[in-house]
Design a protein around this motif. Structure first.
Motif, short mmCIF file in Angstrom:
data_model
loop_
_atom_site.label_atom_id
_atom_site.label_comp_id
_atom_site.label_asym_id
_atom_site.label_seq_id
_atom_site.Cartn_x
_atom_site.Cartn_y
_atom_site.Cartn_z
N ALA A 36 1.09 -0.91 0.27
CA ALA A 36 -0.04 0.30 -0.09
C ALA A 36 0.82 1.79 0.01
CB ALA A 36 -1.24 0.03 1.65
N LYS A 37 2.17 1.37 0.92
CA LYS A 37 2.50 2.43 0.99
C LYS A 37 3.66 2.22 -0.66
CE LYS A 37 4.63 2.26 5.95
NZ LYS A 37 5.69 1.74 5.98
N ALA A 38 3.44 1.67 -1.14
CA ALA A 38 4.11 1.49 -2.96
C ALA A 38 3.36 2.35 -3.77
CB ALA A 38 4.90 -0.04 -3.14
N GLU A 39 2.57 1.84 -3.25
CA GLU A 39 1.43 2.35 -4.65
C GLU A 39 1.07 3.80 -3.86
OE1 GLU A 39 -1.41 -1.64 -5.50
OE2 GLU A 39 -1.64 -0.62 -4.12
N LEU A 40 0.36 3.73 -2.69
CA LEU A 40 0.39 5.63 -2.33
C LEU A 40 1.30 6.56 -3.09
CD1 LEU A 40 -1.87 5.47 0.65
CD2 LEU A 40 -2.36 5.44 -1.66
N ALA A 41 2.98 5.98 -2.53
CA ALA A 41 3.75 6.78 -3.14
C ALA A 41 4.00 6.71 -5.15
CB ALA A 41 5.29 5.99 -2.92
N ARG A 42 3.85 6.15 -5.72
CA ARG A 42 3.10 6.01 -6.87
C ARG A 42 1.98 7.17 -7.00
NH1 ARG A 42 5.05 0.51 -7.38
NH2 ARG A 42 2.28 0.35 -8.19
N GLN A 43 1.19 7.35 -6.51
CA GLN A 43 -0.14 7.68 -6.86
C GLN A 43 -0.08 9.25 -6.32
OE1 GLN A 43 -3.57 5.68 -5.03
NE2 GLN A 43 -3.39 4.70 -7.02
N ALA A 44 1.03 9.18 -5.54
CA ALA A 44 1.26 10.84 -5.04
C ALA A 44 2.03 11.97 -6.14
CB ALA A 44 1.70 11.02 -3.87
N VAL A 45 3.15 11.17 -6.58
CA VAL A 45 4.24 11.35 -7.66
C VAL A 45 3.45 12.44 -8.31
CG1 VAL A 45 5.59 11.25 -9.03
CG2 VAL A 45 6.15 10.59 -6.67
N SER A 46 2.13 10.82 -9.23
CA SER A 46 1.17 10.63 -10.38
C SER A 46 0.19 13.08 -10.11
CB SER A 46 0.34 10.05 -10.98
OG SER A 46 -0.49 10.18 -11.81
N ALA A 47 -0.25 12.31 -8.74
CA ALA A 47 -0.72 13.41 -8.39
C ALA A 47 -0.41 15.32 -8.39
CB ALA A 47 -1.39 13.42 -7.37
N GLY A 48 0.48 14.69 -7.82
CA GLY A 48 1.28 16.01 -7.78
C GLY A 48 1.92 16.27 -9.17
N LEU A 49 2.06 15.65 -10.23
CA LEU A 49 2.54 16.52 -11.22
C LEU A 49 1.31 16.82 -12.24
CD1 LEU A 49 4.48 13.66 -12.40
CD2 LEU A 49 5.61 15.84 -12.54
N GLY A 50 -0.46 16.13 -11.39
CA GLY A 50 -1.48 16.43 -12.69
C GLY A 50 -1.18 17.79 -11.83
N ILE A 51 -1.24 18.34 -10.52
CA ILE A 51 -1.92 19.50 -10.14
C ILE A 51 -0.95 20.52 -10.31
CG2 ILE A 51 -1.46 21.16 -8.00
CD1 ILE A 51 -2.72 18.03 -6.15
N GLY A 52 0.82 20.12 -10.49
CA GLY A 52 1.43 21.03 -11.50
C GLY A 52 0.68 21.54 -12.69
N PHE A 53 0.40 20.56 -13.44
CA PHE A 53 -0.23 20.82 -15.19
C PHE A 53 -1.33 21.98 -14.78
CE2 PHE A 53 1.93 16.79 -15.99
CZ PHE A 53 3.52 16.98 -16.91
N LEU A 54 -2.12 21.89 -13.73
CA LEU A 54 -3.70 21.98 -13.39
C LEU A 54 -2.80 23.49 -13.33
CD1 LEU A 54 -5.96 19.46 -11.90
CD2 LEU A 54 -6.12 20.53 -14.11
#
Length: 166
Positions: A36-54
């Motif tokens: 779960a930690k590994a999956e959440l870490a990947r999703q957090a990076v993806s969410a951070g990039l998405g927020i930056g693009f927005l």
């Protein structure tokens, strides 16, 4: 998994089996937490990039909005209005559009209601947890579920939709 006692030709005792099950369950839980930690870490990076693009898109959109405002004001000026009247007319048009959008938003918000089915099932669950031997609460819940045949499934049913980690 074998223990020393099972190697000696005898069956493991109940205590040994419980110890093995406890150890295995503990290992399984630790591994699930790490996954779960590994999956959440990947999703957090993806969410951070998405927020930056927005944020970048919002900045570009704001610049385009300002340019469109200047264009509209200049268009009214070109049509023969004085510059201050042209920009005043542009502002009034924007205020009218904002007012319409506000009216639409308010009517949508007035349509909102609390999640009635979820509240009722949680109340049923709490009642059952307080008195699990009482058959009336369980049967009331059973009557509630089949009656919702035309309704969309409860959120818990969506747990099977995604890929499984097991």
């Amino acid at each position: 998994m074998t223990t020393d006692s099972s190697r000696a030709g005898r069956e493991p005792t109940l205590g040994e089996l419980v110890a093995l099950a406890t150890r295995d369950m503990s290992l399984l839980i630790r591994q699930e937490i790490e996954l779960a930690k590994a999956e959440l870490a990947r999703q957090a990076v993806s969410a951070g990039l998405g927020i930056g693009f927005l944020v970048a898109a919002a900045g570009l959109g704001l610049g385009a909005f300002i340019a469109g405002t200047v264009f509209l004001g200049e268009l009214f000026t070109w049509a023969g209005l004085e510059r201050f009247w042209a920009y005043l007319l542009t502002a009034v048009l924007y205020l009218a559009a904002a007012g319409l959008l506000t009216i639409f938003a308010v009517t949508r918000f007035k349509r909102l209601s609390p999640p009635e089915r979820t509240i009722q099932t949680v109340r049923d669950d709490i009642a059952w947890l307080r008195n699990p031997t009482n058959g009336s609460n369980g049967s009331a819940r059973a009557r509630t579920k089949p009656g919702n045949a035309g309704a969309p499934p409860a959120p818990a049913a969506h747990l099977d939709d995604g890929p499984s980690a097991h």
